[in-house]
Design a protein around this motif. Structure first.
Motif, short mmCIF file in Angstrom:
data_model
loop_
_atom_site.label_atom_id
_atom_site.label_comp_id
_atom_site.label_asym_id
_atom_site.label_seq_id
_atom_site.Cartn_x
_atom_site.Cartn_y
_atom_site.Cartn_z
N PHE A 35 -4.63 2.36 -11.29
CA PHE A 35 -3.50 1.96 -12.14
C PHE A 35 -2.27 2.80 -11.81
O PHE A 35 -1.70 3.47 -12.68
N ASN A 36 -1.91 2.79 -10.52
CA ASN A 36 -0.73 3.50 -10.03
C ASN A 36 -0.74 4.97 -10.44
O ASN A 36 0.28 5.53 -10.82
N GLY A 37 -1.92 5.60 -10.36
CA GLY A 37 -2.03 7.04 -10.60
C GLY A 37 -2.27 7.43 -12.05
O GLY A 37 -2.44 8.61 -12.36
N ILE A 87 4.56 0.59 7.69
CA ILE A 87 5.39 -0.52 7.20
C ILE A 87 5.10 -0.63 5.71
O ILE A 87 3.95 -0.79 5.32
N PRO A 88 6.12 -0.52 4.84
CA PRO A 88 5.84 -0.38 3.41
C PRO A 88 5.44 -1.69 2.72
O PRO A 88 6.04 -2.11 1.73
N LEU A 89 4.40 -2.31 3.26
CA LEU A 89 3.86 -3.54 2.68
C LEU A 89 2.37 -3.35 2.45
O LEU A 89 1.67 -2.88 3.36
N GLU A 90 1.89 -3.70 1.27
CA GLU A 90 0.44 -3.77 1.07
C GLU A 90 0.07 -5.22 1.31
O GLU A 90 0.61 -6.13 0.67
N VAL A 91 -0.80 -5.44 2.26
CA VAL A 91 -1.17 -6.79 2.68
C VAL A 91 -2.53 -7.10 2.08
O VAL A 91 -3.51 -6.44 2.42
N ILE A 92 -2.57 -8.06 1.18
CA ILE A 92 -3.82 -8.34 0.46
C ILE A 92 -4.35 -9.72 0.84
O ILE A 92 -3.63 -10.72 0.77
N VAL A 93 -5.60 -9.73 1.28
CA VAL A 93 -6.28 -10.99 1.64
C VAL A 93 -7.40 -11.18 0.64
O VAL A 93 -8.09 -10.23 0.26
N ARG A 94 -7.54 -12.44 0.19
CA ARG A 94 -8.58 -12.74 -0.81
C ARG A 94 -9.41 -13.94 -0.39
O ARG A 94 -8.86 -14.94 0.09
N ASN A 95 -10.73 -13.83 -0.64
CA ASN A 95 -11.65 -14.94 -0.43
C ASN A 95 -12.17 -15.50 -1.74
O ASN A 95 -12.64 -16.65 -1.79
N VAL A 96 -12.15 -14.65 -2.77
CA VAL A 96 -12.73 -14.98 -4.08
C VAL A 96 -11.79 -14.41 -5.14
O VAL A 96 -11.22 -13.33 -4.96
N SER A 97 -11.62 -15.12 -6.26
CA SER A 97 -10.71 -14.62 -7.31
C SER A 97 -11.25 -13.34 -7.94
O SER A 97 -12.45 -13.23 -8.20
N ALA A 98 -10.35 -12.39 -8.19
CA ALA A 98 -10.72 -11.13 -8.84
C ALA A 98 -9.42 -10.38 -9.16
O ALA A 98 -8.34 -10.78 -8.70
N SER A 121 2.64 -6.83 -1.26
CA SER A 121 3.30 -6.01 -2.28
C SER A 121 4.21 -5.03 -1.56
O SER A 121 3.88 -4.59 -0.44
N TYR A 122 5.32 -4.71 -2.20
CA TYR A 122 6.22 -3.69 -1.68
C TYR A 122 5.63 -2.33 -2.05
O TYR A 122 5.48 -2.03 -3.23
N LYS A 123 5.24 -1.56 -1.02
CA LYS A 123 4.58 -0.27 -1.23
C LYS A 123 5.62 0.73 -1.73
O LYS A 123 6.38 1.30 -0.95
N ASN A 124 5.67 0.87 -3.05
CA ASN A 124 6.69 1.73 -3.67
C ASN A 124 6.17 2.16 -5.04
O ASN A 124 6.19 1.39 -6.00
N ASP A 125 5.67 3.40 -5.11
CA ASP A 125 5.03 3.90 -6.34
C ASP A 125 5.99 3.84 -7.54
O ASP A 125 5.57 3.49 -8.64
N ALA A 128 5.90 0.59 -8.92
CA ALA A 128 4.52 0.12 -9.16
C ALA A 128 4.14 -1.03 -8.22
O ALA A 128 3.50 -2.02 -8.64
N ASP A 129 4.52 -0.92 -6.95
CA ASP A 129 4.11 -1.86 -5.90
C ASP A 129 4.27 -3.33 -6.30
O ASP A 129 3.28 -4.08 -6.37
N PRO A 130 5.51 -3.78 -6.54
CA PRO A 130 5.67 -5.17 -6.98
C PRO A 130 5.32 -6.19 -5.90
O PRO A 130 5.52 -5.94 -4.71
N LEU A 131 4.81 -7.33 -6.34
CA LEU A 131 4.52 -8.45 -5.46
C LEU A 131 5.84 -8.94 -4.86
O LEU A 131 6.83 -9.07 -5.59
N ILE A 132 5.87 -9.19 -3.54
CA ILE A 132 7.08 -9.77 -2.94
C ILE A 132 6.67 -10.85 -1.96
O ILE A 132 5.53 -10.88 -1.52
N ASN A 133 7.61 -11.72 -1.60
CA ASN A 133 7.28 -12.70 -0.56
C ASN A 133 7.93 -12.29 0.76
O ASN A 133 8.64 -11.29 0.84
N GLU A 134 7.66 -13.08 1.80
CA GLU A 134 8.13 -12.71 3.14
C GLU A 134 9.65 -12.63 3.23
O GLU A 134 10.20 -11.80 3.94
#
Ligand code: UDP
Length: 241
Positions: A35-37, A87-98, A121-125, A128-134
């Protein structure tokens, strides 16, 4: 390889300089945060497990054509890696909802998707690492259009390889987070770690969570779960060598 000055201490790892300017030593800790620390704790034995597991999976990925930062394991907790600019991006891949997917879109956990998804997500504490698009990533100058294409290609290739590897261990790869970096010459490589801290791994038969959600959600048995997933990986190391 000489371990030099500590350059950085993150939530789960420390980074040290070496006598080679192009190489660093990453040292894995037992510290855990969520939870962001906001939630802090210790998972005994985690550093050694994450170090060994991440290196084994990166070796597998290298053999399948995904370039990584890995140079070589020094000992239980320490690994030599190529110096990259993250590169300050968190890249998240999903196969199953969670996790946040289930929460944000109001669905239960455990829905198997017809095809994997990807998000950034924009890697920025501080934010709080907001979701962003390309387009946002481009607007913010976080990565070039070419780099984003490369990252997507690698991320789906990582998913294909890891999903198959974990299936062979009786484990479902639910989702995971990757980080990429640039070498001095601009080459994009997979960096950071691949471990139960950064992946959701469920026993395929029982659905038992064998990852950091045990810590995040106070499910108990966290250390045992890390040991169990490590044992599963070790039993299938042949597939990696
Ligand atoms: N994840 C991570 N670091 C983060 C956020 C997420 O390693 O800062 C991983 C997490 O372990 C999971 C996947 O990325 O495997 C998707 O996480 P999600 O977006 O569902 O967020 P969470 O529920 O963990 O807040």
């Amino acid at each position: 390889m000489v371990k030099g000055a500590q350059l950085y201490e993150g939530k789960a790892k420390k980074v040290f300089a070496t006598d080679d300017p192009e190489k660093l030593i990453v040292s894995y800790k037992d510290d855990a945060t969520a939870f962001n620390g906001l939630k802090k704790g210790t998972i005994r034995g985690k550093g050694a497990i994450n170090n060994t597991m991440s290196n084994a999976l990166m070796r597998l990925l290298e053999s399948k054509g995904v370039p990584t930062h890995l140079v070589g394991e020094l000992d239980e907790r320490n690994t030599v890696v190529k110096r990259v600019t993250i590169i300050p991006l968190e890249v998240i891949v999903r196969n199953v909802s969670a996790g946040s997917f289930a929460k944000n879109y109001g669905v239960e956990e455990g829905i198997v998707f017809p095809a994997p998804t990807i998000e950034f997500s924009y890697k920025n504490d501080a934010l709080a690492d907001p979701l962003i698009n390309e387009y946002h990533a481009l607007a913010l100058g976080l990565a070039s259009a070419g780099e984003i294409e490369t990252i997507k290609r690698y991320a789906f290739a990582v998913n294909d390889e890891l999903k198959a590897f974990w299936a062979g261990c009786g484990v479902t790869l639910v989702d995971f987070k990757l980080e990429f970096g640039r070498l001095a010459d601009g080459t994009v490589v997979l960096a950071d770690e691949i471990s139960p801290d950064t992946c959701r791994l469920w026993d395929s038969a029982t659905g038992k969570k064998l990852d950091k959600d045990r810590f995040r959600r106070d499910l108990g048995g966290t250390e045992e779960a890390y040991r169990e997933i490590m044992d599963r990986l070790k039993a299938n190391m042949e597939a990696i060598k």
